[in-house]
Design an enzyme around this catalytic site. Structure first.
Site, PDB file in Angstrom:
ATOM      1  N   ASP A  85       0.807  -1.219   0.000  1.00  0.00           N
ATOM      2  CA  ASP A  85       0.000   0.000   0.000  1.00  0.00           C
ATOM      3  C   ASP A  85       0.841   1.270   0.000  1.00  0.00           C
ATOM      4  OD1 ASP A  85       0.960  -0.418   2.545  1.00  0.00           O
ATOM      5  OD2 ASP A  85      -0.991  -0.831   3.439  1.00  0.00           O
TER       6      ASP A  85
ATOM      7  N   ASN B 260      -7.595  -3.386  14.336  1.00  0.00           N
ATOM      8  CA  ASN B 260      -8.985  -3.680  13.959  1.00  0.00           C
ATOM      9  C   ASN B 260      -9.060  -4.809  12.919  1.00  0.00           C
ATOM     10  OD1 ASN B 260      -8.040  -2.444  11.684  1.00  0.00           O
ATOM     11  ND2 ASN B 260      -9.546  -0.791  11.639  1.00  0.00           N
TER      12      ASN B 260
ATOM     13  N   HIS C 193      -7.230  -4.987  10.127  1.00  0.00           N
ATOM     14  CA  HIS C 193      -6.957  -4.654   8.724  1.00  0.00           C
ATOM     15  C   HIS C 193      -5.654  -5.284   8.242  1.00  0.00           C
ATOM     16  CE1 HIS C 193      -4.893  -0.668   9.982  1.00  0.00           C
ATOM     17  NE2 HIS C 193      -3.971  -1.358   9.361  1.00  0.00           N
TER      18      HIS C 193
ATOM     19  N   GLU D  39      -9.668  -2.042   5.367  1.00  0.00           N
ATOM     20  CA  GLU D  39     -10.342  -1.809   6.641  1.00  0.00           C
ATOM     21  C   GLU D  39     -11.567  -2.720   6.763  1.00  0.00           C
ATOM     22  OE1 GLU D  39      -8.966  -0.078   8.816  1.00  0.00           O
ATOM     23  OE2 GLU D  39      -8.142   1.805   8.083  1.00  0.00           O
TER      24      GLU D  39
HETATM   25  C1  GLP Z   1      -0.557   0.140   8.574  1.00  0.00           C
HETATM   26  C2  GLP Z   1      -0.125  -0.626   7.326  1.00  0.00           C
HETATM   27  C3  GLP Z   1      -0.365  -2.102   7.474  1.00  0.00           C
HETATM   28  C4  GLP Z   1       0.237  -2.558   8.787  1.00  0.00           C
HETATM   29  C5  GLP Z   1      -0.479  -1.890   9.929  1.00  0.00           C
HETATM   30  C6  GLP Z   1       0.050  -2.302  11.289  1.00  0.00           C
HETATM   31  O1  GLP Z   1      -1.904   0.437   8.568  1.00  0.00           O
HETATM   32  N1  GLP Z   1      -0.776  -0.164   6.132  1.00  0.00           N
HETATM   33  O2  GLP Z   1       0.179  -2.780   6.368  1.00  0.00           O
HETATM   34  O3  GLP Z   1       0.144  -3.946   8.905  1.00  0.00           O
HETATM   35  O4  GLP Z   1      -0.302  -0.503   9.795  1.00  0.00           O
HETATM   36  O5  GLP Z   1       1.107  -1.471  11.658  1.00  0.00           O
HETATM   37  P1  GLP Z   1       2.140  -1.766  12.782  1.00  0.00           P
HETATM   38  O6  GLP Z   1       3.016  -2.846  12.259  1.00  0.00           O
HETATM   39  O7  GLP Z   1       2.889  -0.478  12.946  1.00  0.00           O
HETATM   40  O8  GLP Z   1       1.392  -2.156  13.978  1.00  0.00           O
END
Ligand code: GLP
Length: 247
Positions: free
Chosen positions: A67, A136, A138, A143
């Site tokens: 993304d 959540n 995702h 989402e």
């Molecule tokens: C963001 C990214 C996701 C990632 C998520 C969790 O939203 N787009 O790909 O998995 O955050 O982030 P973290 O690893 O910082 O908890």
């Protein structure tokens, strides 16, 4: 789903890097799907260390990131392109032209989504997709409520995700509210998936993933339908869950 339990973030990062290096050595032209966020930073650091010590080469490796924020160019320090260059690509022998991330600053973002899907398909798909998980549920920026059939698309980020991302930005107004993300079906097409889960903030999400039903309200639950998913989770994320291996 196969679950590997590790002690902490450091062990998760080492184990994940070991698995990735093993795959790259077996298939030097592997197509890796990469993730951003805090979770994979340690994994990337271990890949860099291995590259320096053991010379694992990424010359032929092709990467596709999950993304990118809409409105940020690759030079912006908060863009995922910037993150990937800084956390991994600048320190290994990968060819930058082989590293793909959706263009968040494309003039026509709808077209950019199509281009990205075609690029992945044209290349023959992703062999190993690395994933983190949002609290959540995702995955990528898909989402809750995202259709399982979704391909790469534009998303309006939820308030909880915007808040979670705010720590990386100086001002609240700078935090992007939209992103381009691989869709759920795009992610599910990858041949193998490695999901990294660390820390107590992910405890509830991991429990729901392992014990809950498969529903679009909790995007990560779709992974239960994929034949080759490995989860590496640390003690803080596992908490009172006690699974060794799940099928
Ligand atoms: C963001 C990214 C996701 C990632 C998520 C969790 O939203 N787009 O790909 O998995 O955050 O982030 P973290 O690893 O910082 O908890």
């Amino acid at each position: 789903m196969k679950m590997i339990e590790v002690k902490d973030y450091q062990q998760m990062s080492q184990k994940a890097a070991e698995l990735i290096v093993e795959k790259v050595r077996k298939n030097p032209a592997i197509h890796l799907g990469l993730a951003t966020g805090g979770t994979p930073i340690g994994t990337y650091a271990n890949l860099i260390e291995d590259h320096r010590k053991n010379g694992t080469s990424y010359q032929k490796v092709i990467t596709f990131n999950l993304d990118e924020y809409i409105g940020l160019s690759g030079n912006n320090q908060n863009s995922y392109r910037y993150y990937m260059d800084k956390q991994l690509f600048n320190h290994i022998d990968i060819q930058k032209s082989n590293t793909h991330i959706p263009h968040g600053d494309a003039l026509d973002t709808e077209k950019e989504c199509l281009r990205y899907d075609q690029l992945i398909e044209g290349a023959g798909g992703v062999d190993l997709q690395i994933l983190g998980i949002g609290s959540n549920g995702h995955i990528g920026f898909n989402e809750p409520g995202t259709p399982f059939e979704s391909t790469t698309h534009i998303v309006q980020l939820t308030p909880s995700t915007i808040m979670a991302n705010a720590r990386y930005f100086e001002k609240m107004e700078e935090v992007p509210t939209k992103a381009i993300t691989m869709g759920i079906s795009t992610i599910m097409k990858s041949k193998e998936i490695l999901l990294l889960v660390s820390g107590k903030a992910k405890k509830v999400a991991l429990k729901r993933l392992l014990e809950g039903e498969i529903t679009e309200n909790f995007p990560a639950s779709v992974l239960k339908k994929h034949p080759y998913v490995t989860i590496i989770a640390d003690e803080a994320a596992i908490a009172d869950l006690r699974f060794a291996v799940m099928d």
